[in-house]
Design an enzyme around this catalytic site. Structure first.
Site, PDB file in Angstrom:
ATOM      1  N   ASP A 119       0.825  -1.212   0.000  1.00 56.03           N
ATOM      2  CA  ASP A 119       0.000   0.000   0.000  1.00 56.03           C
ATOM      3  C   ASP A 119       0.864   1.269   0.000  1.00 56.03           C
ATOM      4  OD1 ASP A 119      -2.496   1.234   0.030  1.00 56.03           O
ATOM      5  OD2 ASP A 119      -3.268  -0.051   1.617  1.00 56.03           O
ATOM      6  N   ASP A 176     -10.401   3.234  -3.311  1.00 53.92           N
ATOM      7  CA  ASP A 176     -11.053   2.017  -2.813  1.00 53.92           C
ATOM      8  C   ASP A 176     -12.481   1.858  -3.313  1.00 53.92           C
ATOM      9  OD1 ASP A 176      -8.698   1.932  -1.466  1.00 53.92           O
ATOM     10  OD2 ASP A 176      -9.590   1.689   0.526  1.00 53.92           O
TER      11      ASP A 176
HETATM   12  C1  GLA Z   1      -6.015   1.191   1.449  1.00 52.42           C
HETATM   13  C2  GLA Z   1      -6.174   0.180   0.305  1.00 52.42           C
HETATM   14  C3  GLA Z   1      -7.267  -0.824   0.659  1.00 52.42           C
HETATM   15  C4  GLA Z   1      -6.924  -1.508   1.954  1.00 52.42           C
HETATM   16  C5  GLA Z   1      -6.722  -0.489   3.064  1.00 52.42           C
HETATM   17  C6  GLA Z   1      -6.198  -1.120   4.343  1.00 52.42           C
HETATM   18  O1  GLA Z   1      -7.140   2.005   1.579  1.00 52.42           O
HETATM   19  O2  GLA Z   1      -6.467   0.833  -0.889  1.00 52.42           O
HETATM   20  O3  GLA Z   1      -7.419  -1.748  -0.381  1.00 52.42           O
HETATM   21  O4  GLA Z   1      -5.753  -2.277   1.782  1.00 52.42           O
HETATM   22  O5  GLA Z   1      -5.789   0.507   2.683  1.00 52.42           O
HETATM   23  O6  GLA Z   1      -5.996  -0.181   5.359  1.00 52.42           O
END
Ligand code: GLA
Length: 365
Positions: A119, A176
């Site tokens: 990430d 997301d």
């Molecule tokens: C980010 C990523 C998600 C997930 C969260 C976890 O938002 O894009 O897919 O992995 O972090 O905290």
């Protein structure tokens, strides 16, 4: 193809969920359909590294430890994935791998991890994406274990232009997803112009699937109808995104379980040539045409309108003239129907939020 814990479980992940999910992937036929990786997302670690600077799995959530869990997943014929972050902390505030890349890659390799989602939260301002992903790309290679590198920087800094150079095998290209029609539609359409960067070796990942979540779980936002989940899955397959199931497999309804195993849609997703689709028509009823391996083609119609509606295409807009003497023989995947030989054009009526996905060959008239 696989499963990721985030969409349903968020921070409430633990080893029982992972074991049950691995069992379900085998028992419900998802492994036979091609799903392979079981991935733990954020929130698996303790908030602090140990005295040697290593990350530590939270013993309350993972009492048997990660190596034992990897062994269990491997015993099912599946692969085991974990998560870290290029910044100093993960998005949920657990230790990130910044400056610890080579140590963490070694830890993951020692735990027999096969996949790392990486990430982009809490990135120091003086660093940048290409350097940070390249560091982990090298660290994973140096770890002595083959680990699929799944980058996740949400499309920032024109990621599609440099991510392949860092050794990544897939890369999240958008923010997301949440469990709503609008979310998956906007995510997919935002990548149409960038799909040409996606192909063998490094694929554009438009996020974990929400199929069958029905408004429950960590990314809940009202939920979708089954028709909408089908449109979602069809878009992901047409765009050849990695297929990471995000739903709770112990609660997955029959429609969505069958959808996730749809052989013809999965075949589109896994097409070995991985050519980007051509957008023949845009707007709210987009039409895509795509060359597949082995002299086959896909022609896909989507209706994002809230009403049923007409869609269609003239074949000369695909480059097929009447004088060619050829037409298409299609099988429509969603309704399981054959068209016979169609020449010149196609007209279809598509229910609201639904799609029609034709696959076929060129034939002489
Ligand atoms: C980010 C990523 C998600 C997930 C969260 C976890 O938002 O894009 O897919 O992995 O972090 O905290």
């Amino acid at each position: 193809m696989g499963w990721n814990s985030w969409n349903t479980f968020g921070g409430s992940i633990n080893e029982q969920v992972v074991r049950d999910t691995a069992d379900a992937i085998v028992e419900k036929g998802l492994k036979d359909a091609g799903y392979e990786y079981v991935v733990i997302d954020d929130c698996w670690a303790l908030r602090k590294r140990n005295a040697e600077g290593r990350m530590v799995a939270d013993p309350e959530k993972f009492p048997s430890g990660m190596k034992a869990l990897a062994e269990y997943v491997h015993s099912k014929g599946l692969k085991f994935g974990m998560y870290s972050c290029a910044g100093t902390r993960t998005c949920a505030g657990y230790p990130g791998s910044f400056d610890y890349e080579f140590i963490d890659a070694k830890t993951f390799a020692e735990w027999d991890v096969d996949f790392l989602k990486y990430d982009f939260c809490y990135k120091p301002a003086l660093s940048n994406g290409p350097i940070l992903y390249n560091r982990m790309g090298m660290a994973l290679k140096a770890s002595g274990r083959e680990i699929l590198f799944s980058a996740c920087n949400w499309g920032s800094d024109s990621v599609e232009k440099w991510i392949r150079s860092t050794g990544a095998h897939m890369y999240r290209s958008t923010g997301d997803i949440n469990d709503s029609f609008r979310s998956f539609k906007d995510i997919a359409m935002s990548q149409v112009d960038k799909l040409a960067y996606s192909g063998p070796g490094c694929y554009n990942d438009i996020d974990m699937l929400i199929c069958g979540m029905h408004g429950k779980g960590n990314v809940a936002n009202g939920g979708c109808s089954d028709v909408e989940y089908r449109t979602h899955f069809a878009l992901w397959c047409l765009f050849q995104s990695p297929l990471m199931i995000g739903g709770d497999l112990s609660k997955m309804d029959e429609f969505n379980m069958n959808l996730l195993k749809n052989k013809e849609l999965i075949a589109l997703d896994q097409d070995e040539e991985a050519r980007p689709p051509m957008m023949v028509r845009g707007g709210n009823r987009p039409v895509f045409f795509k060359h597949l391996a082995g002299n086959e083609y896909a022609l896909a119609f989507f209706n994002f309108d809230d009403n049923d509606g007409w869609s269609g295409v003239e074949f000369y807009d695909l480059g097929l003239t009447v004088a060619s003497g050829y037409g298409f023989k299609f099988h429509e995947i969603i309704n399981d129907e054959n068209t016979g030989l169609v020449t010149e054009n196609m007209d279809v009526v598509i229910p609201a939020h639904d799609c029609k996905i034709f696959r076929g060959t060129l034939e002489l008239r």
